[in-house]
Design an enzyme around this catalytic site. Structure first.
Site, short mmCIF file in Angstrom:
data_model
loop_
_atom_site.label_atom_id
_atom_site.label_comp_id
_atom_site.label_asym_id
_atom_site.label_seq_id
_atom_site.Cartn_x
_atom_site.Cartn_y
_atom_site.Cartn_z
N MET A 38 37.44 41.50 38.37
CA MET A 38 37.64 40.06 38.63
C MET A 38 37.57 39.80 40.13
O MET A 38 38.09 40.59 40.92
CB MET A 38 39.01 39.62 38.12
CG MET A 38 39.28 39.97 36.66
SD MET A 38 40.86 39.29 36.11
CE MET A 38 41.03 40.11 34.51
N MET A 69 33.86 40.01 35.46
CA MET A 69 34.26 38.59 35.49
C MET A 69 34.12 38.14 36.94
O MET A 69 35.09 37.87 37.63
CB MET A 69 35.69 38.44 34.97
CG MET A 69 35.79 38.59 33.46
SD MET A 69 37.47 38.93 32.90
CE MET A 69 37.51 40.70 33.16
N GLY A 146 40.77 36.40 32.67
CA GLY A 146 41.55 36.36 33.91
C GLY A 146 42.83 37.17 33.89
O GLY A 146 43.22 37.73 34.90
N PHE A 147 43.47 37.23 32.72
CA PHE A 147 44.76 37.91 32.67
C PHE A 147 44.95 38.61 31.33
O PHE A 147 44.46 38.14 30.30
CB PHE A 147 45.91 36.89 32.86
CG PHE A 147 45.84 36.19 34.19
CD1 PHE A 147 46.42 36.76 35.32
CD2 PHE A 147 45.15 34.99 34.32
CE1 PHE A 147 46.32 36.13 36.56
CE2 PHE A 147 45.04 34.35 35.55
CZ PHE A 147 45.62 34.92 36.67
N GLY A 148 45.71 39.72 31.38
CA GLY A 148 46.11 40.38 30.14
C GLY A 148 47.32 39.68 29.56
O GLY A 148 47.92 38.81 30.20
N GLY A 176 40.90 40.27 24.15
CA GLY A 176 41.93 39.28 24.42
C GLY A 176 42.88 39.09 23.26
O GLY A 176 42.47 38.66 22.17
N GLY A 197 44.63 45.67 25.75
CA GLY A 197 45.36 46.06 26.96
C GLY A 197 46.85 46.16 26.73
O GLY A 197 47.41 47.25 26.58
N SER A 198 47.50 45.01 26.67
CA SER A 198 48.97 45.03 26.57
C SER A 198 49.45 45.68 25.27
O SER A 198 50.49 46.34 25.26
CB SER A 198 49.54 43.62 26.72
OG SER A 198 48.86 42.74 25.89
C1 DX5 Z 1 41.18 39.46 30.23
C2 DX5 Z 1 40.54 40.80 30.15
C3 DX5 Z 1 41.03 41.65 29.05
C4 DX5 Z 1 42.49 41.97 29.10
C5 DX5 Z 1 42.97 42.00 27.68
O1 DX5 Z 1 40.45 38.65 31.08
O2 DX5 Z 1 39.15 40.69 29.98
O3 DX5 Z 1 40.27 42.87 28.96
O4 DX5 Z 1 42.80 43.19 29.70
O5 DX5 Z 1 44.34 42.15 27.69
P1 DX5 Z 1 45.20 41.94 26.38
O6 DX5 Z 1 44.75 42.96 25.39
O7 DX5 Z 1 46.60 42.17 26.86
O8 DX5 Z 1 44.96 40.52 25.91
ZN ZN Z 2 38.01 42.54 29.55
#
Ligand code: DX5
Ligand code: ZN
Length: 214
Positions: A38, A69, A146-148, A176, A197-198
């Protein structure tokens, strides 16, 4: 990556102070590693660049799935390919012309790597039609990039179905808000590549991956 279902943990939710240990602990049971790049411009967050991708590539052996991104994916593609990206995905919204999209695809393919295009939640899948036969992956975002740690937007699931209907036979990746429940929904719709991710790094990664496989 010869499994029917690819599980790619997103490093965005890993603990970078002990990254090597965290990745080594689950390397045997994952299929790829998802790395979120990002630039603070295409999305309101800044993460990492080619230098870190190269470092990551030196500590893992599974393929690196690099999700750009950034506003200029074409300009930076070479740097990420040299850094070790095995799959390189750009947002179609960041490639402002047909030439730029074709140029990105050409660049990645001529490096012998897999190429993907990603869709933000507001982007309909029809924009992919001219390119679909050349793509190895479509990355369907089920959160605003943008964010996890955000909640899954089920209003995007139709894009998975659309890709199946079009006969797309590459990776249909979803990114996501993927967890045990939402993984079931997207697999049912036809997704064969899950980014999480999370859900993976938030508790017990081994158990989380087992649950994602279902
Ligand atoms: C968000 C990222 C994702 C993010 C997903 O912009 O592209 O790859 O890490 O995180 P989770 O699984 O926590 O939604
Ligand atoms: Zn991603």
């Amino acid at each position: 990556m010869d499994r029917d279902l690819i599980i790619a943990p997103s490093l965005l939710s890993a603990d970078f102070s002990c990254l090597k240990r965290q990745l080594e602990a689950i390397e045997d049971i994952v299929d790829a590693w998802h790395i979120d790049v990002m630039d603070g411009h295409f999305v309101p967050n800044i993460t990492l660049g080619p230098f870190i991708v190269e470092q990551i590539s030196s500590i893992v052996s599974k393929p690196l799935d690099v999700h750009l991104m950034i506003s200029d994916p074409l300009g930076y593609a070479d740097a990420f390919l040299s850094a070790g990206a095995d799959i390189l995905t750009a947002h179609i919204e960041a490639l402002e012309s047909d030439e730029a999209i074709e140029g990105f695809i050409d660049k990645v393919k001529s490096a012998g790597k897999k190429v993907g295009l990603s869709l933000k939640p507001a982007t309909g899948p029809e924009v992919l039609l001219p390119y679909i036969e050349r793509l190895d992956m479509v990355l369907v975002m089920t959160v605003e990039p943008g964010f996890g740690g955000q909640s899954f937007m089920d209003s995007n699931v139709y894009k998975i179905v659309w890709l199946k209907d079009k006969g797309f036979d590459g990776y249909i990746a979803v990114d996501g808000g993927i967890n045990n429940d939402t993984a079931r929904v997207v697999k049912q719709a036809g997704a064969n590549f899950l980014v999480a991710g999370s859900f993976v790094f938030g508790s017990n990664p081994t158990e989380a991956i087992r649950q994602l496989r279902g």
